[in-house]
Write a protein that holds these residues in place. Sequence first.
Motif, PDB file in Angstrom:
ATOM      1  N   HIS A 172       8.200  -3.365 -11.767  1.00 23.51           N
ATOM      2  CA  HIS A 172       6.876  -3.892 -12.462  1.00 23.51           C
ATOM      3  C   HIS A 172       7.142  -5.388 -12.987  1.00 23.51           C
ATOM      4  O   HIS A 172       6.277  -5.824 -13.459  1.00 23.51           O
ATOM      5  N   THR A 173       8.344  -5.558 -12.961  1.00 19.89           N
ATOM      6  CA  THR A 173       8.990  -6.871 -13.650  1.00 19.89           C
ATOM      7  C   THR A 173       9.123  -8.083 -12.875  1.00 19.89           C
ATOM      8  O   THR A 173       8.250  -8.997 -12.800  1.00 19.89           O
ATOM      9  N   ILE A 174      10.108  -7.974 -11.828  1.00 18.87           N
ATOM     10  CA  ILE A 174      10.299  -8.962 -11.117  1.00 18.87           C
ATOM     11  C   ILE A 174       9.385  -8.945  -9.821  1.00 18.87           C
ATOM     12  O   ILE A 174       9.525  -7.670  -9.338  1.00 18.87           O
ATOM     13  N   PRO A 175       8.653  -9.977  -9.352  1.00 24.64           N
ATOM     14  CA  PRO A 175       7.722  -9.686  -8.140  1.00 24.64           C
ATOM     15  C   PRO A 175       8.161  -9.013  -6.975  1.00 24.64           C
ATOM     16  O   PRO A 175       9.426  -9.473  -6.439  1.00 24.64           O
ATOM     17  N   PRO A 176       7.933  -7.945  -6.678  1.00 21.44           N
ATOM     18  CA  PRO A 176       8.339  -7.061  -5.461  1.00 21.44           C
ATOM     19  C   PRO A 176       7.812  -7.719  -4.055  1.00 21.44           C
ATOM     20  O   PRO A 176       6.640  -8.496  -3.981  1.00 21.44           O
ATOM     21  N   VAL A 177       8.697  -7.439  -3.039  1.00 18.02           N
ATOM     22  CA  VAL A 177       8.308  -8.050  -1.721  1.00 18.02           C
ATOM     23  C   VAL A 177       7.804  -6.692  -1.056  1.00 18.02           C
ATOM     24  O   VAL A 177       6.825  -6.865  -0.295  1.00 18.02           O
ATOM     25  N   ASN A 178       8.430  -5.590  -1.209  1.00 18.58           N
ATOM     26  CA  ASN A 178       7.911  -4.385  -0.376  1.00 18.58           C
ATOM     27  C   ASN A 178       8.297  -3.117  -1.332  1.00 18.58           C
ATOM     28  O   ASN A 178       9.564  -2.831  -1.598  1.00 18.58           O
ATOM     29  N   GLN A 179       7.448  -2.542  -1.943  1.00 26.16           N
ATOM     30  CA  GLN A 179       7.686  -1.551  -3.060  1.00 26.16           C
ATOM     31  C   GLN A 179       8.238  -0.128  -2.227  1.00 26.16           C
ATOM     32  O   GLN A 179       8.881   0.703  -2.772  1.00 26.16           O
ATOM     33  N   LEU A 180       8.254  -0.105  -0.799  1.00 23.67           N
ATOM     34  CA  LEU A 180       8.845   1.187  -0.272  1.00 23.67           C
ATOM     35  C   LEU A 180      10.254   1.054  -0.194  1.00 23.67           C
ATOM     36  O   LEU A 180      10.894   2.119  -0.087  1.00 23.67           O
ATOM     37  N   TRP A 181      10.903  -0.054  -0.279  1.00 23.17           N
ATOM     38  CA  TRP A 181      12.297  -0.090  -0.319  1.00 23.17           C
ATOM     39  C   TRP A 181      12.950   0.692  -1.725  1.00 23.17           C
ATOM     40  O   TRP A 181      14.007   0.823  -1.496  1.00 23.17           O
ATOM     41  N   GLY A 182      12.108   0.936  -2.501  1.00 23.29           N
ATOM     42  CA  GLY A 182      12.298   1.642  -3.886  1.00 23.29           C
ATOM     43  C   GLY A 182      12.238   3.122  -3.521  1.00 23.29           C
ATOM     44  O   GLY A 182      12.826   3.800  -4.670  1.00 23.29           O
ATOM     45  N   LYS A 183      11.950   3.753  -2.448  1.00 22.18           N
ATOM     46  CA  LYS A 183      11.542   5.107  -2.361  1.00 22.18           C
ATOM     47  C   LYS A 183      13.073   5.954  -2.338  1.00 22.18           C
ATOM     48  O   LYS A 183      14.031   5.230  -1.387  1.00 22.18           O
ATOM     49  N   PRO A 184      13.215   6.937  -3.189  1.00 22.15           N
ATOM     50  CA  PRO A 184      14.686   7.620  -3.009  1.00 22.15           C
ATOM     51  C   PRO A 184      14.965   7.978  -1.912  1.00 22.15           C
ATOM     52  O   PRO A 184      16.124   8.120  -1.410  1.00 22.15           O
ATOM     53  N   GLY A 185      14.097   8.229  -1.047  1.00 26.47           N
ATOM     54  CA  GLY A 185      14.562   8.640   0.397  1.00 26.47           C
ATOM     55  C   GLY A 185      15.126   7.604   1.292  1.00 26.47           C
ATOM     56  O   GLY A 185      16.092   7.885   2.357  1.00 26.47           O
ATOM     57  N   ARG A 186      14.953   6.419   0.850  1.00 26.60           N
ATOM     58  CA  ARG A 186      15.678   5.158   1.563  1.00 26.60           C
ATOM     59  C   ARG A 186      17.115   5.324   1.129  1.00 26.60           C
ATOM     60  O   ARG A 186      17.906   4.562   1.920  1.00 26.60           O
ATOM     61  N   LEU A 187      17.758   6.084   0.392  1.00 27.97           N
ATOM     62  CA  LEU A 187      19.227   6.024   0.032  1.00 27.97           C
ATOM     63  C   LEU A 187      19.899   7.516   0.664  1.00 27.97           C
ATOM     64  O   LEU A 187      20.987   7.504   0.483  1.00 27.97           O
ATOM     65  N   ARG A 188      19.337   8.014   1.611  1.00 22.99           N
ATOM     66  CA  ARG A 188      20.057   8.925   2.406  1.00 22.99           C
ATOM     67  C   ARG A 188      21.202   8.581   3.168  1.00 22.99           C
ATOM     68  O   ARG A 188      22.267   9.215   3.037  1.00 22.99           O
TER      69      ARG A 188
END
Length: 321
Positions: A172-188
């Motif tokens: 919400h604070t630093i302008p995002p480029v791609n919000q999908l990269w924050g999905k917890p599933g990306r950490l598998r």
Amino acid sequence: MIIDAHVHLIGVNGAKGSFVSKRMSSGVVFYGLSRLLGLRGISRDKLDSAYRSRLVEWVHGSDVDAACLLGLDAIYDAKGKIDEARTHVYVSNDYVLDVARESEQLLPICSVNPMRRDAIDELERVVEAGSVAIKWLPNSQDFDPANPDFAPFYEKMAALGVPLLTHTSFEHTIPPVNQLWGKPGRLRLPLELGVRVIAAHCAGAGTAHFFEEDFGDWHDMLSEFPNLYGDISAMASISRFQYLSKVLASELARSRVIYGSDFPVPISPVVFAPKLGLKAVRDLNALDNPLQKNFETMRAMGVDDSILHRAHKVLRVSDFC
């Protein structure tokens, strides 16, 4: 030992290469934080030193035994070179390490974007220098944590025993480029390769996202990955307060979260008025030290010693302890 594992460092004057983009340093958020921290009116060339001094003062004046200072690496291009034009906030590792030397109660958490061409060398350097974790904000640093090319980086992290503290869900604070990269599933991938991962904010999407939620995915993954954790940072703020009750209501979540404030995100005890009552809210709001205000708000809401003392077992802080 109580460690606040999520405290942001800010460098706007080029200290050790750090910078904040014009968009971020001239906006409403920047001026609002300056006012909140009592730094309004301080000239830009003195802002970094004033922030450092105030932060050290608040850590020493709080009930936390130590606070982790977070770096934030830049965006890098496909060749692994820094892309300053697209980077809004850069807090260099050298700056984090430098400020952490000011007090034994400050612990460095450096940031290494795995896209950089010297990523593994930089990882080894900062861990040797004392970094107790590695910080990521993939949404704004523009990389996918699930990229298989990062496997050697994760394997090195696991070998070094250094955990990953990474933002999860919406930024919400630093302008995002791609919000999908924050999905917890990306950490598998890092989890499967043995990295201890701390999902900041427990993947809570925030009050601005009513119809999109990631907290449940994080919670489900706790049963699958014993090396997955979360932190309760920003859960005394308007943006993420609703997740505190969800964490405290789950025995599994309670056993896998660590304490953090997300300073300098504003603390708003009033969001807990239905439970705490107006007198308690007034007493909490009267506290001048924001680190102490967050700590006392969390204690009042039922955050117990097991959560408050867990960070030193999850972070790489054996030398400090």
